[in-house]
Design a protein around this motif. Structure first.
Motif, mmCIF file in Angstrom:
data_model
loop_
_atom_site.group_PDB
_atom_site.id
_atom_site.type_symbol
_atom_site.label_atom_id
_atom_site.label_comp_id
_atom_site.label_asym_id
_atom_site.label_seq_id
_atom_site.Cartn_x
_atom_site.Cartn_y
_atom_site.Cartn_z
ATOM 1 N N GLY B 31 5.255 -1.831 -0.422
ATOM 2 C CA GLY B 31 5.460 -0.401 -0.990
ATOM 3 C C GLY B 31 4.727 0.996 -0.446
ATOM 4 N N LEU B 32 3.940 0.904 -1.779
ATOM 5 C CA LEU B 32 2.707 2.115 -2.168
ATOM 6 C C LEU B 32 1.791 1.963 -0.993
ATOM 7 C CD1 LEU B 32 1.025 1.081 -5.432
ATOM 8 C CD2 LEU B 32 2.510 3.093 -4.824
ATOM 9 N N ARG B 33 1.975 1.090 -0.112
ATOM 10 C CA ARG B 33 1.072 0.998 1.074
ATOM 11 C C ARG B 33 0.972 1.134 2.189
ATOM 12 N NH1 ARG B 33 -3.498 -2.960 0.625
ATOM 13 N NH2 ARG B 33 -2.947 -3.359 2.957
ATOM 14 N N LEU B 36 1.941 5.269 1.513
ATOM 15 C CA LEU B 36 0.704 6.061 2.092
ATOM 16 C C LEU B 36 -0.223 5.745 2.987
ATOM 17 C CD1 LEU B 36 -0.783 5.580 -1.364
ATOM 18 C CD2 LEU B 36 0.289 7.608 -1.007
ATOM 19 N N GLY B 37 0.261 4.962 3.771
ATOM 20 C CA GLY B 37 -0.439 4.411 4.993
ATOM 21 C C GLY B 37 -1.789 3.598 5.096
ATOM 22 N N LEU B 38 -1.543 3.340 3.879
ATOM 23 C CA LEU B 38 -3.036 2.511 3.623
ATOM 24 C C LEU B 38 -3.089 0.927 4.110
ATOM 25 C CD1 LEU B 38 -3.320 3.139 -0.695
ATOM 26 C CD2 LEU B 38 -3.669 4.563 1.538
ATOM 27 N N GLY B 39 -4.407 0.491 4.799
ATOM 28 C CA GLY B 39 -4.327 -0.576 5.472
ATOM 29 C C GLY B 39 -3.174 -0.977 6.891
ATOM 30 N N ARG B 40 -2.823 0.406 7.634
ATOM 31 C CA ARG B 40 -2.176 0.513 8.478
ATOM 32 C C ARG B 40 -2.574 1.161 9.610
ATOM 33 N NH1 ARG B 40 0.450 -1.604 4.742
ATOM 34 N NH2 ARG B 40 2.179 -2.752 4.981
ATOM 35 N N SER B 42 -5.392 5.265 10.967
ATOM 36 C CA SER B 42 -4.922 6.426 10.636
ATOM 37 C C SER B 42 -3.953 7.460 10.703
ATOM 38 C CB SER B 42 -6.549 7.402 11.579
ATOM 39 O OG SER B 42 -6.360 6.691 12.548
ATOM 40 N N ARG B 43 -3.319 6.711 12.088
ATOM 41 C CA ARG B 43 -1.989 7.841 12.468
ATOM 42 C C ARG B 43 -0.801 7.320 11.936
ATOM 43 N NH1 ARG B 43 -0.213 6.519 18.638
ATOM 44 N NH2 ARG B 43 -1.962 7.589 19.612
ATOM 45 N N ALA B 44 -0.724 6.010 10.610
ATOM 46 C CA ALA B 44 0.190 5.864 9.970
ATOM 47 C C ALA B 44 -0.242 7.148 7.921
ATOM 48 C CB ALA B 44 0.042 4.420 8.975
ATOM 49 N N LYS B 45 -1.405 6.884 8.507
ATOM 50 C CA LYS B 45 -1.624 8.419 6.877
ATOM 51 C C LYS B 45 -1.656 9.999 7.133
ATOM 52 C CE LYS B 45 -5.664 5.002 5.524
ATOM 53 N NZ LYS B 45 -5.592 4.082 6.424
ATOM 54 N N VAL B 46 -1.782 10.401 8.455
ATOM 55 C CA VAL B 46 -1.096 11.693 9.052
ATOM 56 C C VAL B 46 -0.538 12.498 8.338
ATOM 57 C CG1 VAL B 46 -1.113 13.163 10.896
ATOM 58 C CG2 VAL B 46 -2.518 11.951 11.283
ATOM 59 N N LEU B 47 0.697 11.714 8.236
ATOM 60 C CA LEU B 47 1.965 12.666 7.313
ATOM 61 C C LEU B 47 2.169 13.268 5.974
ATOM 62 C CD1 LEU B 47 5.090 12.297 10.279
ATOM 63 C CD2 LEU B 47 3.865 13.950 9.411
ATOM 64 N N ALA B 138 7.392 1.868 -6.060
ATOM 65 C CA ALA B 138 7.143 2.002 -4.993
ATOM 66 C C ALA B 138 6.714 3.496 -4.701
ATOM 67 C CB ALA B 138 6.736 1.144 -4.153
ATOM 68 N N PHE B 139 8.089 3.991 -4.155
ATOM 69 C CA PHE B 139 8.171 5.542 -3.788
ATOM 70 C C PHE B 139 8.027 6.289 -5.135
ATOM 71 C CE2 PHE B 139 7.964 8.095 -0.102
ATOM 72 C CZ PHE B 139 8.687 8.875 -0.645
ATOM 73 N N MET B 140 8.718 5.496 -5.733
ATOM 74 C CA MET B 140 8.641 6.633 -7.261
ATOM 75 C C MET B 140 7.026 6.904 -7.667
ATOM 76 S SD MET B 140 10.611 7.914 -9.061
ATOM 77 C CE MET B 140 10.098 8.851 -10.895
ATOM 78 N N THR B 141 6.393 5.965 -7.572
ATOM 79 C CA THR B 141 5.211 5.722 -7.912
ATOM 80 C C THR B 141 4.543 6.950 -6.923
ATOM 81 O OG1 THR B 141 4.984 4.028 -8.286
ATOM 82 C CG2 THR B 141 2.417 4.730 -8.456
ATOM 83 N N VAL B 142 4.042 7.077 -5.697
ATOM 84 C CA VAL B 142 4.419 8.194 -5.307
ATOM 85 C C VAL B 142 4.310 9.913 -5.230
ATOM 86 C CG1 VAL B 142 3.972 8.534 -1.991
ATOM 87 C CG2 VAL B 142 3.501 6.606 -2.721
ATOM 88 N N MET B 143 5.366 9.656 -4.924
ATOM 89 C CA MET B 143 6.189 10.780 -5.214
ATOM 90 C C MET B 143 6.131 11.302 -6.399
ATOM 91 S SD MET B 143 8.064 11.996 -2.465
ATOM 92 C CE MET B 143 9.277 13.282 -3.387
#
Lengths: 237, 298, 309
Positions: B31-33, B36-40, B42-47, B138-143
């Protein structure tokens, strides 16, 4: 072209979408009615800025159009059904244009009726005012629709990018930095409104009506052309 | 001399099997990855990183403005000029955090539903509750990170631009637990609402537009209505401005009304009402979200 | 077929890469009327190649021409091409007939109702045509998609994994259909993992391995061309060891071994010679021959050899 138009109409007019659009479209009308009924009704300027400018043109119209327009090609790409359309002898513009027309046909009536009713109620039945609001609303639908159709083709993150545009560019920056307004669809829609009925948004500076019309056609046609070009050149999944 | 031939073909795994907790951790990490678009690519990281960048940029700009005011106007000039502070930051950044949640949150749930991958999770020693709890965490951690990072930047910048940093820190140390708690509240609220909306459909696009519409449109609508009607009814109507529910809690934590909520009729309501309202709008959706996933079977 | 006929599809020096991954590498071949099977292991580049042949994807280098014209960005050519991709998604809200009608309309079919009737009749789905495609089984969806591909009677058919989800009866029906269409002079390219069926249906095969064209032509001819690999021939007889001792003296035999179940396996590079000498040797030794069969005279074995190497 009719086949693509009909297909898009069916794809994008599900029950949930229609219900949400009805709710959103009725909000400005309700507010206009409530404002009139209140003892200390707001001034014309306050109403125009808050309801027509910010809420309607700045939020409701772009959000409604985004939901539909980005899905026009976005869903086909995600579902991998776009090849059904591209492996056909029709020129690519006969695929992009009916998609846009379908979007205007779906979102247009909701937005137009909402705009006409809001204008009619708020401006006490004066037809020039009502017409100005209605025409500007349709123009905004065409411009936003064209831009978001193109966005749906070029990016898998079309919704995110579109929302950023609406919330940050139209909602945030164009309020503070005057130069940004020249690149804002909302600004030209409002300029169009002012051009048809000069009393609308009289407190702001506007471009002339001819420029507003020209930009409307340029933006709508320009993004449509870009979408057609993209469709010709892209790898269709 | 004896010889042995070893069978190096397929062998069953006979080692330790870690069970549910390992499964939950795996879903959490994934969920974290995803968020944040990690390991996915560069496009997934943009937003997600654009949003984090914008949030940090606001804090940096605020720090620069306050620093400049202190330098040119002397100590205390920022306060005199009523420049935004930690409390105001949360108000300003709240809409960006909500849009972030609206756009990135659905990625965690909608994709799994759409691709049928959720069944793969459920045939492991994981329940539906484990799945949704891990995704939420996971999303709570990111937020929370997105809410805290800019505030930490702001605090460090303010301390360092003060004429006597140590004095500043000792005088303002209470701001730290306050903004951490306020950030946590915002993160919990945005996370829960975003994931609840995402649990209803497999199309990310609809969720995002619906949420942004909800946030962006209820604001002027409820405020306009509240001002028209006025009185207690008006105050309660303005409590339905979804963007300001956690901002009111922020005000309660900081003990002062922020710039964003200073015109809201709801500011006049008692602190306990605002906090209870926040919990209602976080816990009830949280419960509904859990209930939707609890009974899932492969 | 006329000897110097122009190829229907010409793929010339085509490569395609995605970032640093080369999906198709310097592939060249011509496709003539008839049925051509495109084979290869997963990830070999078959789908990428098919997509380039249909103009859905661009080439990184090289050209693809259909009827002498570039296929990319050439919509009028699609009047003559029917494509069925590997993706099984359909418009769930549409009825089967509506879908085929829409596809026919997009492809400019004039006598639409009749054409739709014919196409749906060909795939034997007349009973289900008025149902929503959401209610169809996987096999039915594939068949309706095939009907949509055939509705405009294209001269070229490009089919990616058309037999996915088909039951045995439908497979037989499909094979007959392909033969009929090929006899009408159409060009059919089909990609499949089901080697047996391609073997029964295709006149020519194209074998793609790791993005490269590993072999092309009739599969028996390909097998013969693999002359570094001896043929395996299985012989069932009364005295396998006695026959083995005699057979191993032949020049054309590389090796022999006896299976645990008593069958004699002969490895030979010259099966023609073995065909003549084996019965003679058996007769001379008074050994009764019960069965002689080639073990690798199949597309699967050719495929296996080429993929392994």
């Amino acid at each position: 072209m009719i086949a693509v138009y009909r297909l898009t109409l069916r794809q994008l007019s599900g029950r949930w979408r229609i219900s949400i659009m009805t709710v959103l479209a009725s909000l400005p009308v309700i507010i206009a009615l409530l404002m009139l009924a209140a003892d200390d009704a707001p001034s014309v300027e306050e109403f125009e800025t808050a309801i027509l400018g910010a809420m309607f043109a700045g939020s409701i119209v772009p959000l409604v159009v985004l939901a539909i327009a980005a899905a026009a090609f976005g869903n086909e790409i995600e579902d991998r059904t776009l090849a059904n359309l591209t492996i056909s002898p029709v020129p690519r513009w006969k695929i992009t244009l009916p998609k846009l027309l379908a979007i205007i046909s779906i979102a247009g009536p909701f937005i137009a009726i909402s705009a006409l009713l809001t204008g009619h109620v708020a401006f006490l039945g004066e037809w020039p005012a009502t017409l100005a609001v209605g025409v500007a609303a349709i123009a905004a639908v065409a411009m936003y629709g064209s831009m978001f159709v193109w966005l749906g083709l070029v990016s898998t993150q079309a919704i995110g990018a579109g929302l950023l545009y609406i919330v940050l560019w139209e909602g945030f920056f164009s309020g503070f930095i005057s130069g940004v307004r020249l690149l804002s669809i909302r600004f030209y829609a409002i300029a169009l409104m002012h051009g048809i009925d000069e009393r609308r948004f009289a407190h702001l500076e506007h471009v002339p009506l001819s420029v507003a019309i020209g930009v409307t056609l340029l933006v709508s046609g320009g993004f449509l052309y870009l979408a057609t070009l993209k469709l010709r050149r892209m790898d269709v999944p | 001399m004896t010889g042995t031939v070893f069978d190096i073909g397929y062998q069953r795994y006979t080692g330790e099997r870690e069970g549910r907790s390992r499964g939950r951790l795996a879903v959490f990490k994934d969920g974290l990855r995803t968020a944040l678009g990690l390991g996915r690519g560069s496009r997934a990281k943009v937003l997600p990183w654009i949003f984090i960048g914008i949030l940090a940029a606001i804090a940096i700009i605020m720090s620069l403005v306050i620093g400049a005011a202190e330098r040119f106007g002397g100590p205390g000039a920022a306060e005199t000029a009523n420049l935004p502070t930690h409390s105001d930051y949360n108000g300003i950044a709240s809409i960006i955090l909500f849009v972030f949640a609206a756009i990135v949150g659905p990625e965690l749930l909608c994709r799994d539903k759409r691709d049928g991958v959720i069944n793969l999770y459920l045939v492991r020693p994981l329940t539906g509750s484990d799945y949704i709890a891990s995704r939420w965490a996971a999303f709570m951690t990111v937020m929370t990170g997105a809410a805290w990072l800019p505030q930490i930047i702001l605090f460090i910048a303010l301390s360092m631009s003060a004429p006597k940093p140590i004095e500043y820190i000792s005088g303002h140390w209470l701001d730290v637990p306050r903004f951490l708690l306020a950030g946590l509240a915002m993160a919990a609220y945005a996370t829960t609402l975003a994931l609840l909306a995402a649990s209803f459909t497999s199309r990310r696009a609809y969720v995002s537009v619906f949420l942004v519409g909800l946030f962006v449109i209820t604001a002027p609508f409820t405020l306009g209505l509240a001002e028209e009607i006025g009185g207690t009814v008006g105050r309660w109507i303005s409590m339905f401005n979804l963007t300001s529910i956690p901002v009111h809690v922020n005000d309660v934590i900081f003990g002062q009304v922020s710039e964003v909520t200073e015109d809201a009729p709801a500011r006049e309501l008692a602190a306990w009402i605002k906090v209870a309202w926040f919990f209602a709008w976080t816990l009830i959706p949280g419960f509904v979200l859990w209930a939707r996933y609890r009974r899932l079977t492969p | 077929m006329i000897a110097n006929a122009e190829p229907v599809i010409r793929v010339n020096g085509v490569s395609r890469w995605f970032g640093s991954v080369v999906a198709v590498s310097e592939v060249s071949f011509d496709i003539m009327p008839g049925i051509t099977g495109l084979l290869g292991p997963n990830g070999a580049g078959k789908t990428t190649l098919l997509r380039m042949m249909t103009g859905l994807a661009a080439t990184s280098t090289g050209t693809v021409t259909v009827f002498g014209e570039p296929v990319r960005d050439n919509p009028p050519l699609y009047k003559r091409i029917g494509v069925m991709s590997e993706h099984e998604t359909v418009y769930g809200f549409m009825k089967g007939r509506e879908f085929v009608t829409m596809m026919g309309s997009l492809r400019g079919v004039t006598d639409l109702e009749d054409a739709v009737d014919r196409a749906i009749g060909l795939v034997d789905l007349a009973d289900a045509q008025h149902r929503s495609m959401e209610t169809y089984s996987r096999g039915m969806r594939q068949r309706m998609r095939l009907a949509a591909t055939l509705v405009h009677e294209p001269e070229i058919l490009i089919l990616d994994e058309p037999l996915n989800g088909a039951d045995p009866r439908q497979r037989v029906h499909f094979k007959h259909l392909l033969h009929t269409l090929a006899e009408q002079g159409r060009t059919i390219v089909l990609s499949s993992h089901i080697l047996e069926e391609v073997e029964q249906v295709a006149d020519t095969v194209l074998l793609i391995v790791n993005g490269k064209l590993a072999a092309s032509g009739g599969f028996r001819a390909i097998r013969a061309a693999l002359n570094q690999r001896p043929y395996h021939v299985r012989v069932l007889c009364d005295s396998p060891r006695k026959l083995a001792a005699a057979v191993v003296t032949l020049e054309s035999v590389d090796a022999v071994h006896v299976d645990p179940d008593g069958a004699l396996i002969v490895l030979s590079r010259n099966v023609l010679d073995l065909q003549i000498e084996l019965p003679r040797l058996a007769q001379a030794q008074s050994i009764g021959l019960r069965r002689v069969e080639p073990l690798d005279d199949s597309l699967e074995s050719v495929f296996g050899y080429l993929v392994e190497n």
